[in-house]
Design an enzyme around this catalytic site. Structure first.
Site, PDB file in Angstrom:
ATOM      1  N   LEU A 216      25.036  -9.713  -8.494  1.00 26.53           N
ATOM      2  CA  LEU A 216      25.184 -10.533  -7.473  1.00 26.53           C
ATOM      3  C   LEU A 216      24.523 -11.780  -7.713  1.00 26.53           C
ATOM      4  CD1 LEU A 216      25.291  -8.233  -4.374  1.00 26.53           C
ATOM      5  CD2 LEU A 216      27.204  -9.111  -5.119  1.00 26.53           C
ATOM      6  N   ASP A 217      24.760 -12.923  -7.157  1.00 27.75           N
ATOM      7  CA  ASP A 217      23.980 -14.089  -7.306  1.00 27.75           C
ATOM      8  C   ASP A 217      22.473 -13.679  -6.676  1.00 27.75           C
ATOM      9  OD1 ASP A 217      26.005 -15.467  -8.508  1.00 27.75           O
ATOM     10  OD2 ASP A 217      26.566 -16.460  -6.565  1.00 27.75           O
ATOM     11  N   LYS A 218      21.511 -14.487  -6.907  1.00 32.62           N
ATOM     12  CA  LYS A 218      20.329 -14.156  -6.466  1.00 32.62           C
ATOM     13  C   LYS A 218      20.251 -14.369  -4.748  1.00 32.62           C
ATOM     14  CE  LYS A 218      15.691 -16.515  -6.042  1.00 32.62           C
ATOM     15  NZ  LYS A 218      14.923 -17.605  -6.664  1.00 32.62           N
TER      16      LYS A 218
ATOM     17  N   ARG B 120      32.057 -18.377  -4.271  1.00 33.42           N
ATOM     18  CA  ARG B 120      31.513 -19.823  -3.943  1.00 33.42           C
ATOM     19  C   ARG B 120      32.243 -21.010  -4.389  1.00 33.42           C
ATOM     20  NH1 ARG B 120      25.538 -19.154  -6.356  1.00 33.42           N
ATOM     21  NH2 ARG B 120      25.273 -21.384  -5.362  1.00 33.42           N
TER      22      ARG B 120
END
Length: 301
Positions: free
Chosen positions: A125-127, A230
């Site tokens: 997962l992205d930060k 996104r």
């Protein structure tokens, strides 16, 4: 090699190391020519010169260390963990984040993960994306989970707040390849595979509710490309709230993109038993949704 640059000679003489590493080694004083330390990459060598390398550990090689942190484990057995990652936690060590990552915390929680590639991390997962991740505790479990992701049998679902008024159909499937943005290499973008390198990507979107500032959307991943939700949401004109990289507006009380991996379902990698997990919305997203009177309890399976 007579008359060639020091860094070029080292690349030829020690091909097992990257040019970048060897250049850094020169700058760090780890290379000697005829017993004299050299710190200039462009220094010219002569036939008969004797080179000596003093190898230094890279930041990456030192990144796989245990660091205690409070990880929320929602399920565990002998083969897997399912963890609920908070926003702000980097998953895997990388330039700019060589420590304090989920990987470091996993190694502290379970030293046995040191024997599993990437400490058992099979997807990321992205930060600044919160939510559920599965981690393999054994190599057999890891191999099976990687195959499940490749076969698209692992079901990963997200809740997102996108900017603007939703005007498209619901549900809708976005099938648009994703690659590096040719104009900004720090971003990803929807690309034409005929002209730009990238990979196919598919996201199913379900419109759940509308507030004046944003739309609440249920996102189902079929592929797992970098920044996929996104990028796809931004391509529809609905960049995620708080996602400055892709044009999302700033919202008071939200210090990251409005994206949460709330549901994860897959077959157990060893037993094959069906498993499904849900994560409640974190406080920042829950507060926004409550303030705007949105509901998400009718999310389709």
């Amino acid at each position: 090699m007579h008359g060639q640059r020091l860094d070029k000679v080292l690349v030829l003489a020690a091909p097992e190391f990257s040019r970048n590493y060897l250049q850094q080694l020169i700058e760090a004083g780890g290379v000697s020519v005829n017993g004299v330390r050299m710190n200039k990459q462009a220094a010219k060598l002569k036939a008969g010169d004797a080179l000596q390398l003093e190898l230094r550990p890279t930041a990456q090689s030192q990144a796989f260390v245990a660091q205690l942190m409070d990880l929320q484990v929602v399920y565990q057995d002998a083969q897997i963990y399912v963890v609920d990652k908070p926003a702000g936690l980097v998953v895997h060590p990388a330039p700019g984040n060589w420590s304090g990552t989920l990987l470091n915390g996993l190694l502290a929680m379970d030293p046995g993960l040191a024997a599993v590639p990437r400490a058992g991390i099979v997807h990321r997962l992205d930060k600044d994306t919160s939510g559920l991740m599965v981690v393999a505790r054994t190599r057999a479990a890891m191999d099976a989970l990687v195959m499940a992701i490749a076969a698209r049998t692992m079901r990963r679902q997200y809740l997102a707040l996108g900017a603007g008024i939703w005007r498209g159909p619901s549900p809708q499937s976005v099938t648009a390849a994703i690659g590096r943005d040719p104009r900004n290499r720090l971003r990803m973008a929807v690309v034409d595979l005929a002209t730009t390198a990238g990979k196919t990507a598919q996201t199913d979107l379900y419109f759940l509710g509308q507030a004046p500032q944003a739309c609440l959307v249920h996102c189902v991943l079929h592929t797992g490309r970098t920044h996929q939700i996104r990028v796809h949401m931004a391509s529809l004109g609905h960049p995620l709230l708080g996602d400055g990289v892709y044009g999302g507006p700033v919202v008071t009380g939200l210090a990251r993109q409005a994206l949460h991996a709330f549901r994860l379902a897959f077959a157990h990698p060893i037993s094959g038993a069906p498993l499904a997990f849900e994560s409640p919305l974190p406080p920042d997203l829950a507060a926004l949704i409550a303030d705007w009177g949105l509901r998400y309890n009718a999310v389709p399976l």
